[in-house]
Design a protein around this motif. Structure first.
Motif, PDB file in Angstrom:
ATOM      1  N   ALA A  63       0.827  -1.211   0.000  1.00  0.00           N
ATOM      2  CA  ALA A  63       0.000   0.000   0.000  1.00  0.00           C
ATOM      3  C   ALA A  63       0.862   1.261   0.000  1.00  0.00           C
ATOM      4  CB  ALA A  63      -0.926  -0.017   1.218  1.00  0.00           C
ATOM      5  N   TYR A  64       1.924   1.237   0.779  1.00  0.00           N
ATOM      6  CA  TYR A  64       2.851   2.381   0.818  1.00  0.00           C
ATOM      7  C   TYR A  64       3.487   2.576  -0.561  1.00  0.00           C
ATOM      8  CZ  TYR A  64       6.782   5.376   2.176  1.00  0.00           C
ATOM      9  OH  TYR A  64       7.689   6.423   2.259  1.00  0.00           O
ATOM     10  N   THR A  69       4.167   5.364  -5.694  1.00  0.00           N
ATOM     11  CA  THR A  69       4.174   5.291  -7.157  1.00  0.00           C
ATOM     12  C   THR A  69       3.165   6.262  -7.757  1.00  0.00           C
ATOM     13  OG1 THR A  69       4.874   2.971  -7.160  1.00  0.00           O
ATOM     14  CG2 THR A  69       3.776   3.787  -9.143  1.00  0.00           C
ATOM     15  N   ASN A  70       1.966   6.298  -7.195  1.00  0.00           N
ATOM     16  CA  ASN A  70       0.925   7.199  -7.705  1.00  0.00           C
ATOM     17  C   ASN A  70       1.342   8.660  -7.541  1.00  0.00           C
ATOM     18  OD1 ASN A  70      -0.651   4.982  -8.324  1.00  0.00           O
ATOM     19  ND2 ASN A  70      -1.915   5.126  -6.479  1.00  0.00           N
ATOM     20  N   PHE A  71       1.957   8.956  -6.413  1.00  0.00           N
ATOM     21  CA  PHE A  71       2.399  10.328  -6.143  1.00  0.00           C
ATOM     22  C   PHE A  71       3.497  10.723  -7.120  1.00  0.00           C
ATOM     23  CE2 PHE A  71       4.811  13.602  -3.847  1.00  0.00           C
ATOM     24  CZ  PHE A  71       3.793  14.459  -3.465  1.00  0.00           C
ATOM     25  N   ASN A  72       4.427   9.820  -7.351  1.00  0.00           N
ATOM     26  CA  ASN A  72       5.514  10.080  -8.288  1.00  0.00           C
ATOM     27  C   ASN A  72       4.993  10.260  -9.708  1.00  0.00           C
ATOM     28  OD1 ASN A  72       8.551  10.019  -8.883  1.00  0.00           O
ATOM     29  ND2 ASN A  72       7.788   8.413 -10.237  1.00  0.00           N
ATOM     30  N   ASN A  73       4.030   9.439 -10.102  1.00  0.00           N
ATOM     31  CA  ASN A  73       3.454   9.550 -11.448  1.00  0.00           C
ATOM     32  C   ASN A  73       2.774  10.893 -11.658  1.00  0.00           C
ATOM     33  OD1 ASN A  73       4.305   6.993 -12.177  1.00  0.00           O
ATOM     34  ND2 ASN A  73       2.357   6.001 -11.696  1.00  0.00           N
ATOM     35  N   ASP A 115      -5.412  19.057  -4.695  1.00  0.00           N
ATOM     36  CA  ASP A 115      -6.349  18.075  -4.134  1.00  0.00           C
ATOM     37  C   ASP A 115      -5.991  16.641  -4.527  1.00  0.00           C
ATOM     38  OD1 ASP A 115      -7.756  20.102  -2.956  1.00  0.00           O
ATOM     39  OD2 ASP A 115      -9.314  20.194  -4.506  1.00  0.00           O
ATOM     40  N   GLN A 116      -5.572  16.437  -5.759  1.00  0.00           N
ATOM     41  CA  GLN A 116      -5.242  15.089  -6.215  1.00  0.00           C
ATOM     42  C   GLN A 116      -4.002  14.547  -5.494  1.00  0.00           C
ATOM     43  OE1 GLN A 116      -4.778  14.807 -10.470  1.00  0.00           O
ATOM     44  NE2 GLN A 116      -4.705  12.562 -10.459  1.00  0.00           N
ATOM     45  N   LYS A 122      -3.001  10.735   1.253  1.00  0.00           N
ATOM     46  CA  LYS A 122      -3.847  10.232   2.331  1.00  0.00           C
ATOM     47  C   LYS A 122      -4.360   8.810   2.083  1.00  0.00           C
ATOM     48  CE  LYS A 122      -5.523  14.749   3.902  1.00  0.00           C
ATOM     49  NZ  LYS A 122      -6.709  15.628   4.059  1.00  0.00           N
ATOM     50  N   SER A 123      -4.079   8.273   0.905  1.00  0.00           N
ATOM     51  CA  SER A 123      -4.555   6.922   0.609  1.00  0.00           C
ATOM     52  C   SER A 123      -3.817   5.855   1.425  1.00  0.00           C
ATOM     53  CB  SER A 123      -4.375   6.618  -0.885  1.00  0.00           C
ATOM     54  OG  SER A 123      -2.998   6.523  -1.238  1.00  0.00           O
ATOM     55  N   ASN A 124      -2.677   6.235   1.977  1.00  0.00           N
ATOM     56  CA  ASN A 124      -1.934   5.316   2.850  1.00  0.00           C
ATOM     57  C   ASN A 124      -1.382   6.106   4.031  1.00  0.00           C
ATOM     58  OD1 ASN A 124       1.140   4.065   3.371  1.00  0.00           O
ATOM     59  ND2 ASN A 124      -0.499   2.553   3.324  1.00  0.00           N
TER      60      ASN A 124
END
Length: 269
Positions: A63-64, A69-73, A115-116, A122-124
């Motif tokens: 999850a981390y 990965t999502n933040f970096n993308n 916001d994104q 906050k997703s993890n």
């Protein structure tokens, strides 16, 4: 044609950017965040280089890693579809001085605190508490230190040692004292040519970057602020090689107003 003038952050933030250590904390509220107008790029770097490493086992979870990965993308200009605000910030950062505002034109906030980005963070809980909050909230809420005008690099600010013993902290302290007033010669074609050749060999994203410089940037990823700048001769092999010094010698303006102050004087040479 606009002339690309090499700016301090290319080395300062690469030097300090490889020294990220993250502090444990749970109580940073982005809702109360206001990035001070006088918070400079250098102030920000001073804060994040003192954050301790993440030692919690939660950083090894799927999850981390997914949140990271999502933040970096979203925020990295090396990703396929970075946030346009992050492209703006990256372009500003590449030509800004360390003494300039971190959040000029709100580029930083629009990139990392939209916001994104907050939703991803906050997703993890582990990613938010251990990485995002300390780096993007704590270090941007820090008050800039009271101004102490240091318009030139005095002898007292230079390392009292030589290339073999200078640490990243000592190096950064010297870089902060350098004066970067644009000289008329820095708009010439000859200066621009020296800049281009220099960045081709030493900038990490260049397709022509030397293997010695790649070794140096790999070392930065694991280095601490009290580590030696020239450990294993990485720095010298990259920035003080005969080929690089030949480029510096090719243009007196580039050598006098950029190369020597940053790459020799601040290393005690």
């Amino acid at each position: 044609m606009n002339k690309f003038i090499i700016a301090l952050p290319i080395i300062t933030l690469l030097a300090l950017g490889g020294i990220l250590y993250y502090k444990n904390s749970n109580n940073y509220l982005e809702s109360s965040l206001t990035i001070p107008n006088d918070l400079t790029i250098y102030n920000f770097a001073q804060c994040y280089q003192n954050l301790p490493a993440i030692t919690d086992s939660c950083k090894n979870s799927d999850a981390y890693n997914q949140a990271a990965t999502n933040f970096n993308n979203l925020t990295s200009t090396q990703s396929d579809k970075p946030n346009s605000a992050c492209v703006n910030y990256s372009q500003y950062f590449q030509t800004a001085f360390a003494s300039q505002p971190l959040n000029k034109n709100n580029y930083f906030a629009d990139c990392y605190l939209n916001d994104q980005a907050l939703a991803i963070a906050k997703s993890n809980q582990c990613f938010y508490d251990k990485y995002f909050a300390p780096f993007y909230l704590q270090c941007t809420k820090s008050s800039a230190p009271s101004s102490s005008s240091s318009s030139s690099s005095s002898d007292s600010s230079k390392p009292k040692n030589n290339l073999t013993t200078v640490t990243f902290t000592q190096y950064a302290q010297c870089l902060q004292t350098l004066q970067y007033d644009l000289q008329p010669c820095q708009t010439s074609d000859a200066y621009y040519s020296a800049v281009s050749q220099f960045t081709d060999l030493t900038y990490p994203d260049s397709v022509k970057v030397t293997s010695d410089c790649k070794n140096y940037y790999s070392y930065l990823k694991v280095a601490h602020s009290d580590d030696l700048v020239n450990k294993n001769n990485y720095y010298q092999s990259c920035f003080l090689s005969s080929k690089v010094q030949s480029i510096a010698q090719s243009n007196d303006c580039f050598k006098t107003y950029y190369y020597n102050p940053i790459y020799t004087t601040c290393l005690g040479n």
